[in-house]
Design a protein around this motif. Sequence first.
Motif, PDB file in Angstrom:
ATOM      1  N   GLU A  72      20.984 -22.397 -72.615  1.00 11.51           N
ATOM      2  CA  GLU A  72      21.423 -21.073 -72.167  1.00 11.51           C
ATOM      3  C   GLU A  72      22.939 -20.874 -72.274  1.00 11.51           C
ATOM      4  OE1 GLU A  72      19.671 -18.495 -71.479  1.00 11.51           O
ATOM      5  OE2 GLU A  72      17.722 -19.475 -71.619  1.00 11.51           O
ATOM      6  N   SER A 119       9.225 -12.626 -73.051  1.00 10.78           N
ATOM      7  CA  SER A 119       9.214 -13.930 -73.708  1.00 10.78           C
ATOM      8  C   SER A 119      10.609 -14.366 -74.113  1.00 10.78           C
ATOM      9  CB  SER A 119       8.299 -13.908 -74.933  1.00 10.78           C
ATOM     10  OG  SER A 119       8.727 -12.927 -75.856  1.00 10.78           O
ATOM     11  N   ASP A 120      11.501 -13.407 -74.349  1.00 12.42           N
ATOM     12  CA  ASP A 120      12.887 -13.726 -74.681  1.00 12.42           C
ATOM     13  C   ASP A 120      13.739 -12.511 -74.366  1.00 12.42           C
ATOM     14  OD1 ASP A 120      15.021 -15.227 -75.498  1.00 12.42           O
ATOM     15  OD2 ASP A 120      14.464 -15.299 -77.622  1.00 12.42           O
ATOM     16  N   SER A 145       7.048 -30.776 -73.227  1.00 15.33           N
ATOM     17  CA  SER A 145       8.161 -31.396 -73.956  1.00 15.33           C
ATOM     18  C   SER A 145       8.469 -32.785 -73.404  1.00 15.33           C
ATOM     19  CB  SER A 145       9.400 -30.501 -73.883  1.00 15.33           C
ATOM     20  OG  SER A 145       9.195 -29.294 -74.603  1.00 15.33           O
ATOM     21  N   GLU A 165      12.625 -29.596 -76.430  1.00 16.04           N
ATOM     22  CA  GLU A 165      12.572 -28.261 -75.822  1.00 16.04           C
ATOM     23  C   GLU A 165      12.978 -27.183 -76.821  1.00 16.04           C
ATOM     24  OE1 GLU A 165      13.570 -28.243 -71.277  1.00 16.04           O
ATOM     25  OE2 GLU A 165      14.961 -29.608 -72.258  1.00 16.04           O
ATOM     26  N   LYS A 166      14.028 -27.448 -77.589  1.00 20.19           N
ATOM     27  CA  LYS A 166      14.471 -26.481 -78.596  1.00 20.19           C
ATOM     28  C   LYS A 166      13.395 -26.246 -79.642  1.00 20.19           C
ATOM     29  CE  LYS A 166      19.454 -27.348 -78.174  1.00 20.19           C
ATOM     30  NZ  LYS A 166      20.663 -27.893 -78.853  1.00 20.19           N
ATOM     31  N   ASN A 191      10.230 -26.588 -79.246  1.00 15.44           N
ATOM     32  CA  ASN A 191       8.985 -26.072 -78.677  1.00 15.44           C
ATOM     33  C   ASN A 191       9.059 -24.677 -78.073  1.00 15.44           C
ATOM     34  OD1 ASN A 191       7.580 -28.393 -79.367  1.00 15.44           O
ATOM     35  ND2 ASN A 191       8.052 -29.428 -77.446  1.00 15.44           N
ATOM     36  N   ILE A 192      10.254 -24.131 -77.936  1.00 13.64           N
ATOM     37  CA  ILE A 192      10.378 -22.811 -77.321  1.00 13.64           C
ATOM     38  C   ILE A 192       9.539 -21.787 -78.074  1.00 13.64           C
ATOM     39  CG2 ILE A 192      11.963 -20.865 -77.031  1.00 13.64           C
ATOM     40  CD1 ILE A 192      14.044 -22.822 -76.026  1.00 13.64           C
ATOM     41  N   GLY A 226       6.030 -25.410 -70.569  1.00 11.22           N
ATOM     42  CA  GLY A 226       6.620 -25.893 -71.804  1.00 11.22           C
ATOM     43  C   GLY A 226       7.510 -27.095 -71.579  1.00 11.22           C
ATOM     44  N   TYR A 264       5.795 -22.686 -76.945  1.00 13.37           N
ATOM     45  CA  TYR A 264       5.418 -22.621 -75.539  1.00 13.37           C
ATOM     46  C   TYR A 264       6.166 -21.550 -74.749  1.00 13.37           C
ATOM     47  CZ  TYR A 264       3.931 -27.380 -76.827  1.00 13.37           C
ATOM     48  OH  TYR A 264       3.382 -28.472 -77.454  1.00 13.37           O
ATOM     49  N   GLY A 265       7.274 -21.043 -75.293  1.00 12.74           N
ATOM     50  CA  GLY A 265       8.094 -20.117 -74.540  1.00 12.74           C
ATOM     51  C   GLY A 265       8.934 -20.854 -73.496  1.00 12.74           C
ATOM     52  N   PHE A 266       9.514 -20.083 -72.583  1.00 12.77           N
ATOM     53  CA  PHE A 266      10.359 -20.634 -71.532  1.00 12.77           C
ATOM     54  C   PHE A 266       9.525 -20.876 -70.273  1.00 12.77           C
ATOM     55  CE2 PHE A 266      13.094 -18.282 -74.354  1.00 12.77           C
ATOM     56  CZ  PHE A 266      14.228 -19.086 -74.463  1.00 12.77           C
TER      57      PHE A 266
END
Length: 235
Positions: A205, A151-152, A68, A51-52, A54-55, A64, A58-60
């Motif tokens: 997070e 996106s972030d 993953s 996940e880390k 691929n962020i 995604g 793919y974003g959150f």
Amino acid sequence: MAGKLTTIGFDADDTLWHNERFFRITQERFADLLDEYTDPDHLMDRLLAAEKRNIGHYGFGIKGFVLSMIETALDVTEDRVPGPVIRALIDAGQDMLQHPVELLPHAREAVEALTGTHRVILITKGDLIDQERKLAQSGLGELFDGVEIVSDKTPAVYAEIFTRLGDGPETGLMAGNSMKSDVVPMVEAGGWGVYVPHGLVWEIEKAEAPDQSERYQTIDDLGALPDLVKRIEEG
């Protein structure tokens, strides 16, 4: 408009409605599907690492997360994962994209209490379609003066949004359950960051609280937010 605060921002997932618990349920299902290949702890470590990585690609969000899981399944089985397992992971993701929205305690009351005196905006990150779906089902959409799906969440993002929709971050407040995304960057942007703890927090997070800043506050739940806003303005 109030003197010290003109714009109140709310996070969405796990601040206004439940979200993380659906990821946890799916992770348990993932572990069951791969139990003959690896132990759950190792699998979750590999998934978190994926996940880390691929962020940035793919974003959150759920899509995604599913990709993953599939990548992790391929990795831990050395590309031997059975097709039905991949199918089950896709089905699990589709289930997540259809789960009903359940508001957290005091969510509606807190938003309604602040709409008459402040600009109230929603700032969330994740998949655009999924976030729009959840907002529509929540019944809260008409209460917000603005909705931003980003996106972030960074200090620059908060500065831009609170300047465009408000009077700048200095007169803005952001309330949310993520120390990393909702609180720290808002404080760094010059605004107020209010931490609203949620029992389940995604590892990515987590962050250290900005305890040295007078603009950092924490409350037990959203029911305490209107009074906190009043105290800030009177302080």
